[in-house]
Motif scaffolding. Structure first.
Motif, mmCIF file in Angstrom:
data_model
loop_
_atom_site.group_PDB
_atom_site.id
_atom_site.type_symbol
_atom_site.label_atom_id
_atom_site.label_comp_id
_atom_site.label_asym_id
_atom_site.label_seq_id
_atom_site.Cartn_x
_atom_site.Cartn_y
_atom_site.Cartn_z
ATOM 1 N N PRO A 1 0.816 -1.222 0.000
ATOM 2 C CA PRO A 1 0.000 0.000 0.000
ATOM 3 C C PRO A 1 0.849 1.271 0.000
ATOM 4 O O PRO A 1 0.453 2.278 -0.585
ATOM 5 C CB PRO A 1 -0.816 -0.139 1.289
ATOM 6 N N SER A 2 2.024 1.215 0.633
ATOM 7 C CA SER A 2 2.878 2.402 0.699
ATOM 8 C C SER A 2 3.434 2.788 -0.668
ATOM 9 O O SER A 2 3.664 3.970 -0.938
ATOM 10 C CB SER A 2 4.024 2.161 1.679
ATOM 11 N N PHE A 3 3.651 1.807 -1.546
ATOM 12 C CA PHE A 3 4.142 2.101 -2.896
ATOM 13 C C PHE A 3 3.070 2.846 -3.692
ATOM 14 O O PHE A 3 3.351 3.853 -4.352
ATOM 15 C CB PHE A 3 4.527 0.802 -3.603
ATOM 16 N N VAL A 4 1.839 2.350 -3.606
ATOM 17 C CA VAL A 4 0.728 2.992 -4.319
ATOM 18 C C VAL A 4 0.472 4.386 -3.745
ATOM 19 O O VAL A 4 0.242 5.348 -4.484
ATOM 20 C CB VAL A 4 -0.536 2.124 -4.232
ATOM 21 N N ALA A 5 0.544 4.489 -2.430
ATOM 22 C CA ALA A 5 0.317 5.778 -1.781
ATOM 23 C C ALA A 5 1.362 6.803 -2.202
ATOM 24 O O ALA A 5 1.058 7.996 -2.333
ATOM 25 C CB ALA A 5 0.318 5.609 -0.266
ATOM 26 N N LEU A 6 2.595 6.349 -2.417
ATOM 27 C CA LEU A 6 3.648 7.275 -2.856
ATOM 28 C C LEU A 6 3.349 7.817 -4.253
ATOM 29 O O LEU A 6 3.528 9.018 -4.505
ATOM 30 C CB LEU A 6 5.005 6.573 -2.834
ATOM 31 N N LEU A 7 2.898 6.968 -5.161
ATOM 32 C CA LEU A 7 2.521 7.444 -6.486
ATOM 33 C C LEU A 7 1.401 8.475 -6.398
ATOM 34 O O LEU A 7 1.412 9.489 -7.106
ATOM 35 C CB LEU A 7 2.102 6.278 -7.378
ATOM 36 N N GLU A 8 0.430 8.208 -5.513
ATOM 37 C CA GLU A 8 -0.671 9.164 -5.324
ATOM 38 C C GLU A 8 -0.144 10.486 -4.775
ATOM 39 O O GLU A 8 -0.539 11.569 -5.228
ATOM 40 C CB GLU A 8 -1.714 8.560 -4.395
ATOM 41 N N LYS A 9 0.749 10.410 -3.804
ATOM 42 C CA LYS A 9 1.326 11.614 -3.202
ATOM 43 C C LYS A 9 2.107 12.437 -4.229
ATOM 44 O O LYS A 9 2.006 13.677 -4.265
ATOM 45 C CB LYS A 9 2.246 11.211 -2.045
ATOM 46 N N LEU A 10 2.892 11.754 -5.066
ATOM 47 C CA LEU A 10 3.736 12.438 -6.043
ATOM 48 C C LEU A 10 2.960 12.846 -7.294
ATOM 49 O O LEU A 10 3.449 13.657 -8.083
ATOM 50 C CB LEU A 10 4.910 11.541 -6.441
ATOM 51 N N GLY A 11 1.779 12.277 -7.492
ATOM 52 C CA GLY A 11 0.985 12.593 -8.676
ATOM 53 C C GLY A 11 1.663 12.169 -9.962
ATOM 54 O O GLY A 11 1.651 12.891 -10.960
ATOM 55 N N CYS A 12 2.247 10.965 -9.969
ATOM 56 C CA CYS A 12 3.011 10.495 -11.122
ATOM 57 C C CYS A 12 2.663 9.048 -11.443
ATOM 58 O O CYS A 12 1.961 8.369 -10.682
ATOM 59 C CB CYS A 12 4.508 10.629 -10.854
ATOM 60 N N SER A 13 3.164 8.590 -12.579
ATOM 61 C CA SER A 13 3.048 7.196 -12.992
ATOM 62 C C SER A 13 4.419 6.693 -13.404
ATOM 63 O O SER A 13 5.355 7.482 -13.592
ATOM 64 C CB SER A 13 2.063 7.053 -14.160
ATOM 65 N N LEU A 14 4.533 5.389 -13.574
ATOM 66 C CA LEU A 14 5.799 4.763 -13.950
ATOM 67 C C LEU A 14 5.677 4.070 -15.299
ATOM 68 O O LEU A 14 4.617 3.532 -15.637
ATOM 69 C CB LEU A 14 6.227 3.740 -12.897
ATOM 70 N N VAL A 15 6.784 4.078 -16.059
ATOM 71 C CA VAL A 15 6.925 3.245 -17.249
ATOM 72 C C VAL A 15 8.081 2.292 -16.975
ATOM 73 O O VAL A 15 9.146 2.709 -16.504
ATOM 74 C CB VAL A 15 7.202 4.076 -18.506
ATOM 75 N N ILE A 16 7.880 1.011 -17.275
ATOM 76 C CA ILE A 16 8.825 -0.039 -16.911
ATOM 77 C C ILE A 16 9.041 -0.948 -18.114
ATOM 78 O O ILE A 16 8.075 -1.344 -18.771
ATOM 79 C CB ILE A 16 8.274 -0.884 -15.735
ATOM 80 N N THR A 17 10.307 -1.303 -18.396
ATOM 81 C CA THR A 17 10.561 -2.272 -19.459
ATOM 82 C C THR A 17 10.913 -3.636 -18.878
ATOM 83 O O THR A 17 11.642 -3.748 -17.893
ATOM 84 C CB THR A 17 11.695 -1.825 -20.408
ATOM 85 N N ASN A 18 10.382 -4.653 -19.537
ATOM 86 C CA ASN A 18 10.563 -6.044 -19.150
ATOM 87 C C ASN A 18 11.164 -6.752 -20.360
ATOM 88 O O ASN A 18 10.454 -7.161 -21.283
ATOM 89 C CB ASN A 18 9.202 -6.630 -18.756
ATOM 90 N N TYR A 19 12.485 -6.861 -20.381
ATOM 91 C CA TYR A 19 13.215 -7.400 -21.534
ATOM 92 C C TYR A 19 12.810 -8.835 -21.839
ATOM 93 O O TYR A 19 12.551 -9.189 -22.985
ATOM 94 C CB TYR A 19 14.717 -7.315 -21.241
ATOM 95 N N GLN A 20 12.741 -9.652 -20.806
ATOM 96 C CA GLN A 20 12.573 -11.091 -21.000
ATOM 97 C C GLN A 20 11.224 -11.441 -21.611
ATOM 98 O O GLN A 20 11.111 -12.405 -22.351
ATOM 99 C CB GLN A 20 12.836 -11.782 -19.652
#
Length: 386
Positions: free
Chosen positions: A25-44
């Motif tokens: 929950p703390s990870f999701v809450a941090l995104l909410e606090k920062l007002g941002c999203s993430l882009v992630i690459t998964n090579y495999q």
């Protein structure tokens, strides 16, 4: 890549079901606090993923297929993705995102492919849009930093002083770069060798952090260094083979360990006092044999951690528990709370008409439901496990 089977009697595998995650929950809450999203690459599994919060602690993740996705670069509404033999530049169709036909009112940002550059197989790692808006990339296969100019496959602009020629073969596993004011200042490599893959023989202590353009080795004796970054004038990097986040003195090269993480650490993005760091499981191949991170006494994971710079503490964790064993790169998209993405395996980029003063959707509406995984209650099993 998680290809669906079309064999008789087999259910078509939904990509959103194949890549499963747990998130604190703390990870999701941090995104909410920062007002941002993430882009992630998964090579495999040849996937680019977006991860956001819908609000009220509800995570949402979306997927797009890009073959052997590796490095990422972000500048405003442009996102560059390094794939197997190409670089694709996507744009954020902000005007159209809220009215995405299948998910109206869900997204406030949405990336679709717009430009395609053929590079050949270069194993492009870190990338950045420079001060002029051009695209620079660490070209691991050719042991150089290069520019993607849209005319040539690539244009070499810098190579380490120990590299005698620009040829394929991954001679030193040049992989990361730190940029300041749009200029490359530092690079990381896994060795100072000039023979294809000779760096694997000294993977435990042959890594270096190098000044650019001088080529002076600022720090050596490193175990598989990656992802150098400059944050408010301070230099950070990851010693992937030990799982350690380091701060490096820009004058003396002295290293200060900040935190040791449970995985092969690679990919680092910064936003508003926090670092988002990628973690991968070990491959069953020589470069990953006998690395110190395997002896830290903790279970290794694949996923992301959020680290507060001021304290060095891990604030939250996103862990992949199915369909994903390696994270390659990360970008933070500021000001976008609910981010979506589509690739060439969807018609979204063809049906989204984005003009400077106008945006509209053509018929029929795109169907991206197979690429969405959230905590909205569908598909089954999508609720994040805490």
């Amino acid at each position: 890549m998680n290809h669906a089977s079309n064999a008789p009697g087999r259910r078509r595998v939904n990509q959103a079901e194949a890549i499963d995650y747990q998130v604190t929950p703390s990870f999701v809450a941090l995104l909410e606090k920062l007002g941002c999203s993430l882009v992630i690459t998964n090579y495999q599994s040849s996937t680019v993923m977006t991860f956001s919060s819908l609000g009220d602690g509800r995570p949402v993740q979306m997927f797009a297929a890009f073959q052997a996705a590796m490095g990422l670069a972000l500048a405003g509404d442009r996102l560059a993705v390094a794939a197997l033999s190409e670089v694709i530049v996507l744009t954020n169709i902000r005007k159209l995102a809220p009215s995405l036909p299948k998910f109206p009112g869900i997204f406030d940002g949405y990336f679709v492919p717009r430009v395609h550059y053929t590079t050949g197989e270069c194993s492009l790692h870190d990338m950045v849009f420079d001060a002029s808006g051009g695209l620079l990339a660490v070209n691991t296969a050719y042991s150089c930093i290069c520019r993607i100019d849209g005319i040539h496959n690539f244009v070499p602009v810098w190579q380490p002083p120990w590299i005698s020629e620009v040829r394929p073969g991954d001679r030193c596993h040049l992989n990361g770069m730190a940029v300041e004011n749009g200029e490359v200042r530092y690079a990381t490599a896994l060795g100072t060798t000039d023979v294809p893959r000779d760096w694997t023989e000294r993977r435990l202590d042959g890594g270096v952090l190098v000044e650019v353009p001088s080529g002076r080795v600022l720090a050596d004796g490193l175990c598989m260094p990656h992802s150098a970054r400059l944050v408010d004038g301070r230099l950070y990097m990851i010693e992937a083979g030990t799982g350690t986040l380091l701060e490096v003195d820009r004058v003396s090269g002295a290293r200060r360990p900040i935190v040791t993480l449970p995985g092969f650490a690679r990919g680092l993005a910064v936003h508003e006092g926090y670092l988002f760091i990628g973690l991968s499981l070990m491959r069953d191949s020589k470069p990953f044999e006998g690395l110190p991170v395997e002896r830290i006494g903790r279970e290794l994971i694949c996923g992301l951690v959020a680290v507060e710079i001021a304290s060095g503490q891990v604030i939250g964790t996103l862990r992949y528990i199915g369909g994903c064993t390696e994270i390659h790169d990360i970008q933070v998209v500021p000001g976008v709370r609910r981010l979506g993405i589509s690739g060439y395996d969807s018609d979204t980029h063809k049906l989204a008409i984005d003009l400077p003063e106008l945006g509209l959707w053509l018929d029929p509406p795109p169907d991206d439901s197979q690429h969405l995984k959230s905590a909205m209650g569908a598909p089954a099993g999508a609720v994040a496990r805490r």
